[in-house]
Design a protein around this motif. Structure first.
Motif, PDB file in Angstrom:
ATOM      1  N   PHE A   1      18.476  53.696 -90.799  1.00 49.50           N
ATOM      2  CA  PHE A   1      18.923  52.963 -89.624  1.00 49.50           C
ATOM      3  C   PHE A   1      19.793  53.816 -88.717  1.00 49.50           C
ATOM      4  O   PHE A   1      20.235  53.356 -87.666  1.00 49.50           O
ATOM      5  CB  PHE A   1      19.725  51.728 -90.040  1.00 49.50           C
ATOM      6  CG  PHE A   1      18.869  50.623 -90.567  1.00 49.50           C
ATOM      7  CD1 PHE A   1      18.577  50.538 -91.918  1.00 49.50           C
ATOM      8  CD2 PHE A   1      18.323  49.672 -89.713  1.00 49.50           C
ATOM      9  CE1 PHE A   1      17.770  49.521 -92.409  1.00 49.50           C
ATOM     10  CE2 PHE A   1      17.519  48.642 -90.193  1.00 49.50           C
ATOM     11  CZ  PHE A   1      17.243  48.580 -91.552  1.00 49.50           C
TER      12      PHE A   1
ATOM     13  N   TYR B   1       9.504  51.234 -94.093  1.00 52.37           N
ATOM     14  CA  TYR B   1       9.392  51.000 -92.660  1.00 52.37           C
ATOM     15  C   TYR B   1       7.951  51.209 -92.203  1.00 52.37           C
ATOM     16  O   TYR B   1       7.385  50.395 -91.471  1.00 52.37           O
ATOM     17  CB  TYR B   1      10.344  51.939 -91.907  1.00 52.37           C
ATOM     18  CG  TYR B   1       9.916  52.255 -90.505  1.00 52.37           C
ATOM     19  CD1 TYR B   1       9.311  53.470 -90.177  1.00 52.37           C
ATOM     20  CD2 TYR B   1      10.072  51.316 -89.483  1.00 52.37           C
ATOM     21  CE1 TYR B   1       8.903  53.746 -88.884  1.00 52.37           C
ATOM     22  CE2 TYR B   1       9.667  51.588 -88.197  1.00 52.37           C
ATOM     23  CZ  TYR B   1       9.073  52.806 -87.901  1.00 52.37           C
ATOM     24  OH  TYR B   1       8.664  53.073 -86.623  1.00 52.37           O
TER      25      TYR B   1
ATOM     26  N   VAL C   1      13.310  45.639 -94.510  1.00 51.22           N
ATOM     27  CA  VAL C   1      13.583  46.969 -95.088  1.00 51.22           C
ATOM     28  C   VAL C   1      14.847  46.895 -95.932  1.00 51.22           C
ATOM     29  O   VAL C   1      14.917  47.445 -97.022  1.00 51.22           O
ATOM     30  CB  VAL C   1      13.729  48.041 -93.979  1.00 51.22           C
ATOM     31  CG1 VAL C   1      14.368  49.295 -94.538  1.00 51.22           C
ATOM     32  CG2 VAL C   1      12.369  48.365 -93.394  1.00 51.22           C
TER      33      VAL C   1
ATOM     34  N   VAL D   1      10.727  43.524 -89.555  1.00 47.16           N
ATOM     35  CA  VAL D   1      10.758  44.778 -90.312  1.00 47.16           C
ATOM     36  C   VAL D   1      12.170  45.178 -90.705  1.00 47.16           C
ATOM     37  O   VAL D   1      12.445  45.473 -91.862  1.00 47.16           O
ATOM     38  CB  VAL D   1      10.088  45.918 -89.507  1.00 47.16           C
ATOM     39  CG1 VAL D   1      10.314  47.250 -90.193  1.00 47.16           C
ATOM     40  CG2 VAL D   1       8.600  45.654 -89.384  1.00 47.16           C
ATOM     41  N   SER D   2      13.065  45.183 -89.725  1.00 46.89           N
ATOM     42  CA  SER D   2      14.420  45.665 -90.033  1.00 46.89           C
ATOM     43  C   SER D   2      15.068  44.912 -91.184  1.00 46.89           C
ATOM     44  O   SER D   2      15.492  45.529 -92.151  1.00 46.89           O
ATOM     45  CB  SER D   2      15.288  45.605 -88.781  1.00 46.89           C
ATOM     46  OG  SER D   2      14.838  46.527 -87.835  1.00 46.89           O
TER      47      SER D   2
ATOM     48  N   SER E   1       5.810  48.037 -90.885  1.00 49.14           N
ATOM     49  CA  SER E   1       5.517  47.948 -89.454  1.00 49.14           C
ATOM     50  C   SER E   1       4.092  48.367 -89.136  1.00 49.14           C
ATOM     51  O   SER E   1       3.525  47.925 -88.151  1.00 49.14           O
ATOM     52  CB  SER E   1       6.500  48.796 -88.647  1.00 49.14           C
ATOM     53  OG  SER E   1       6.434  50.129 -89.101  1.00 49.14           O
TER      54      SER E   1
ATOM     55  N   ALA F   1      12.573  56.774 -88.216  1.00 52.81           N
ATOM     56  CA  ALA F   1      12.073  55.409 -88.356  1.00 52.81           C
ATOM     57  C   ALA F   1      12.521  54.639 -87.126  1.00 52.81           C
ATOM     58  O   ALA F   1      13.716  54.454 -86.891  1.00 52.81           O
ATOM     59  CB  ALA F   1      12.659  54.776 -89.620  1.00 52.81           C
TER      60      ALA F   1
ATOM     61  N   LEU G   1      13.135  51.762 -86.132  1.00 53.39           N
ATOM     62  CA  LEU G   1      13.453  50.364 -86.399  1.00 53.39           C
ATOM     63  C   LEU G   1      14.106  49.762 -85.181  1.00 53.39           C
ATOM     64  O   LEU G   1      14.972  50.366 -84.558  1.00 53.39           O
ATOM     65  CB  LEU G   1      14.426  50.297 -87.579  1.00 53.39           C
ATOM     66  CG  LEU G   1      13.818  50.753 -88.903  1.00 53.39           C
ATOM     67  CD1 LEU G   1      14.878  51.318 -89.806  1.00 53.39           C
ATOM     68  CD2 LEU G   1      13.103  49.587 -89.557  1.00 53.39           C
TER      69      LEU G   1
END
Lengths: 243, 314, 297
Positions: free
Chosen positions: C220, C54, C71, C67-68, C58, C132, C134
């Motif tokens: 997440f 992450y 990952v 990014v999400s 990012s 993170a 996200l």
């Protein structure tokens, strides 16, 4: 007098009856042998008698007292000893100490450590392990381990000794020594209840034989009687009863 | 045995005399002495249970229970700390007995998991009853003997002697045979006439009471605790690392292991990269001990130095 | 009561992660017979890989909204392979020699490893928890009766896919059959020529890979710290214990039960959100009390 009375014993595993309505009696001084094909329920019966498995029906009386619900250690202290088919010595202890465990806790005598060790030493000599007292168990031969099993069981001062396939894995010479030793144990006043596959042992040692199959008692009588019984011969189909 | 007894007597005389040997004046050293005795108690108690083949991860939790018992008894009834010790022992004993009975038939690994679960849940419990426990803020009480570390040293010293006595009594009596048989094969032990239930539950309860007492001492000594401190899993870890390192199933092992490892810990705690993670050494010690040194330091000494004053042969 | 559909939904979604986390533990327990106390740390390390990804994606690479998903797409294989290799190494160096020793030694070893990993991570990285950020953790999908973050949906989807893929592997593939054979009867498996040590190693590696994937998805949902392992381990234990030893399908049901129970307790029981964290204890002891003979193989 009846030392052990097993009445209508039942034990199920997942719905299948491993021991099914089994009844027999062991009289003091009279050796009883239990034989039967593999899977007949013989070892299960021993586990039920010695208290390692709970019953699903029936009763067990030792010297007249009902021990059906009694825990294993109580039965031992009441005079029931046993050996195991797969020998199970205490690996963390040496020979003398193994037997000392039985001498210390197996009965109400010998609670004193020194006396228990002396008794243990005497029993080791009795079974022929006198030279090996301080050896680690892992270094013993199979025959010697079986001697240890016996000495340890004897240390609990049994009136009735359950012997689970003692002869298994022994050479003919060792078998003869074992029979002699068992004879000496009998002479000490211990009654024997054996599970055996070796027919010559059964013939030589037993006064009566119980034949099991599929958890039930198939036949009962002297060795001569059951070896002529057609039901027994059929159950052992393919196996010759040794002459 | 007589030779060992002499050795232990000498050791205890030294321990009793420590404050008079010049340490008494140094507050930091006396703190260390108090805490070391506390951990020795914990280590000895864990070792006793290990002898029956049970790997307890709950001893740190009993420590925390001891601490909270004393603090709560003081808060509710103004019970002075020395009486609080007795109260804590009763509480710890009752809970340990219940846990012992419930976990009795569990095989080794499930016993360990059950004790771990038991240990972890108390932190949640303590956080759930803030009126009693003070919640996240924690709970406090006045210092034992107004902070006199020499007086408290003799209190923990007495508790330590109790723990040592239990450990030695089991070793030198016929109970040594009982625990070793139960550990080696508890089914056969039953057939040998051993009341395995009584052995396991009895020793577990006695051992847990000692761990509880250690924690009960800790509370007034340190004057404040909270759920994260009292029920820190690290204490359960210490309880087992010290005996394993020093030598399992002995009495000298936990004692020596505690002294060595705690000294190391004191150094690491103030040295930068290790500060918060000094327990990494504990992990390393356990792994190395299992792989290479199953009998701990004492085992090594036995192998290389021949006879050692404290025999660990049985 | 209006919250019920949402509560149930969240419970189901959460159970996906639990299933993935516990499956690895069930495999190492069922196939090798060893209780891996370091399992939670394998999850933790997977989470750190996720966090690092992450930061990389990012930060320096500045990939924004991609990014999400990236990952996940990069992270799953990366963490799985990385932890597979780590576990494989651990197996060869430390675990294999101990397999012939008493069970308690094996337990101690993995317990020691767990402590090593937690504190090693704390020293080399940092004991501080990290978040993170996200965007999928915040973007919400409106279902009418409930709003769910993309993150919850993604975690569930990924975990379920991986769990199902693992089941297929175990049921259909040759390796899977070998693992099941070894789990049922080690000696018999050896006799028919299965190389048991290699199967053990692969099973251990696989359990770590699954754990790492689960850990990756953790970024997440929650903060990443060296200490997430213990709680994860206990929940996984409670699921494995509830499912019954060796019962891999049971793991799915048990995960569902835990997931739902947590949400229900948290929503409807007063003071529930803290009680939720104690559920593992209730489950473990309830199961152990109900089956006092212990759990058989």
């Amino acid at each position: 007098m009846a030392l052990l009375e097993v009445t209508r014993l039942v034990r199920r595993f997942r719905g299948l009856a491993a021991v099914d309505d089994l009844s027999f009696t062991v009289d003091e001084g009279k050796t009883l042998a239990i034989i039967g094909p593999n899977g007949a329920g013989k070892s299960t019966t021993f586990n039920l008698i010695s208290g390692l498995l709970p019953t699903h029906g029936g009763s067990i009386r030792l010297r007249g007292a009902d021990v059906t619900r009694a825990p294993a250690h109580t039965r031992t202290r009441a005079g029931l000893g046993r050996t195991f088919q797969v020998v199970q010595p205490f690996l963390d202890l040496d020979v003398l100490d193994n037997v000392t465990v039985g001498a210390l806790f197996g009965s109400d005598r010998h609670r004193d450590l020194a006396a228990a060790r002396a008794e243990a030493a005497r029993l080791c000599a009795f079974v022929g392990l006198g030279e090996h007292l301080t050896r680690p168990v892992a270094s013993l031969t199979l025959a010697d381990r079986k001697r240890l099993e016996l000495a340890r069981a004897l240390a609990t001062r049994p009136a009735l000794l359950l012997l689970d396939e003692v002869m298994e894995g022994l050479t003919p010479a060792e078998e003869r020594e074992a029979i002699t030793l068992l004879g000496r144990i009998r002479a000490e006043g211990v009654t024997l209840l054996l599970i055996e596959h070796v027919m010559s042992t059964v013939r030589d040692l037993s006064d009566r034989v119980v034949v099991m199959d599929y958890g039930k008692k198939l036949a009962e009588g002297t060795y001569a009687e059951i070896s002529r019984d057609p039901k027994v011969i059929q159950a052992y189909l393919g196996t010759e009863a040794e002459a | 045995m007589r030779r060992d007894l002499a050795g232990w007597a000498a050791f205890l005389i030294v321990v009793a005399g420590l404050p008079w040997l010049g340490l008494g004046g140094d507050r930091y050293l006396m703190l260390l002495a108090n805490v070391t005795l506390m951990f020795m108690t914990l280590a000895l108690s864990w070792d006793v249970v290990a002898r029956t083949g049970q790997l307890s991860l709950a001893h740190g939790a009993f420590f925390g229970l001891g601490a909270y018992s004393v603090a709560i008894a003081f808060k509710l009834w103004a019970l002075p700390p020395l009486l609080g010790l007795v109260f804590a022992a009763i509480v710890g004993g009752a809970i340990a007995f219940a846990l012992g009975v419930v976990t009795l038939r569990l095989r080794g690994i499930y016993f360990a998991i059950a004790t771990l679960a038991f240990a972890e849940v108390w932190r949640t419990v303590a956080l759930q009853v803030p009126d009693l426990s003070g919640g996240t803020v924690g709970i406090a009480m006045p210092p034992l003997f107004e902070g006199d570390r020499i007086a408290s040293y003799y209190v923990i010293g007495t508790i330590f002697v109790l723990a040592l006595s239990l450990s030695l009594a089991v070793r030198w009596s016929r109970w040594q045979y009982a625990v070793t048989a139960v550990r080696a094969n508890d089914t056969v032990a039953r057939v040998m006439g051993l009341d395995v239930v009584r052995v396991k539950v009895g020793l577990f309860t006695a051992s847990a009471i000692l761990a509880t007492l250690a924690g009960a001492f800790y509370m007034p000594f340190i004057t404040h605790t909270d759920p994260f401190d009292a029920f820190d899993i690290g204490r359960s870890v210490s309880a087992l690392v010290f005996p394993i390192f020093g030598g399992l199933y002995t009495s000298a092992g936990p004692v020596i292991g505690t002294i060595v490892m705690r000294s190391l810990e004191e150094y690491l705690r103030v040295t930068p990269p290790w500060k918060d993670g000094y327990q990494v050494v504990y992990g390393l010690v356990i792994v190395i001990a299992v792989l290479f040194m199953p009998r701990g330091l004492l085992g090594l000494a036995q192998r290389y130095a021949g006879r050692w004053p404290w025999r660990s042969s049985r | 009561m209006e919250a019920l559909p949402q509560t149930l939904l969240f419970g189901v979604l959460r159970s996906g992660l639990y299933a993935l986390t516990s499956l690895g533990l069930a495999i190492s327990l069922g196939v090798i017979g060893v209780v891996n106390f370091a399992h939670g740390e394998f999850v933790m390390l997977g989470a750190y890989i996720g966090f690092w990804l992450y930061v990389l994606l990012s930060g320096p690479l500045g990939l924004g909204p991609a990014v999400s998903p990236l990952v996940i797409v990069i992270g799953i294989p990366l963490s799985a392979v990385a932890l597979y290799l780590v576990a494989s190494g651990i197996f060869r160096l430390a675990l294999r020699p101990v397999l012939r020793q008493p069970e308690l030694n094996q337990m101690l070893l993995t317990f020691g490893l767990s402590i090593l990993l937690v504190n090693g991570t704390s020293i080399t990285l940092s004991p501080q928890a990290k978040d993170a950020n996200l965007d999928w953790r915040f973007d919400v999908f409106d279902l009418g009766f409930a709003s769910v973050t993309y993150a919850r949906l993604a975690v569930f989807a990924v975990c379920i896919v991986l769990v199902l893929a693992s089941y297929v592997l175990l049921q259909r593939s040759r390796l899977g059959k070998q693992m099941r054979a070894v789990a049922q009867n080690r000696l018999g498996a050896q006799i028919v020529g299965i190389h048991v040590d290699r199967v053990y190693e692969i099973a251990f590696g696989m359990s770590a890979a699954l754990a790492a994937a689960a850990g990756l998805m953790l970024v997440f949902q929650t903060q990443v710290s060296p200490y997430v392992g213990l709680g994860t381990l206990l929940k996984a234990f409670s699921i494995v214990v509830l499912a019954g030893l060796g019962n891999l399908t049971g793991v799915l049901w048990a995960s569902l039960i835990l997931g739902l129970a947590e949400q229900i307790v948290s929503q409807y029981v007063p003071g529930g959100s803290a009680l939720r964290d104690g559920l593992f204890f209730v489950i473990i002891f309830a199961v152990l009390l109900a089956r006092p003979g212990g759990l058989r193989r």
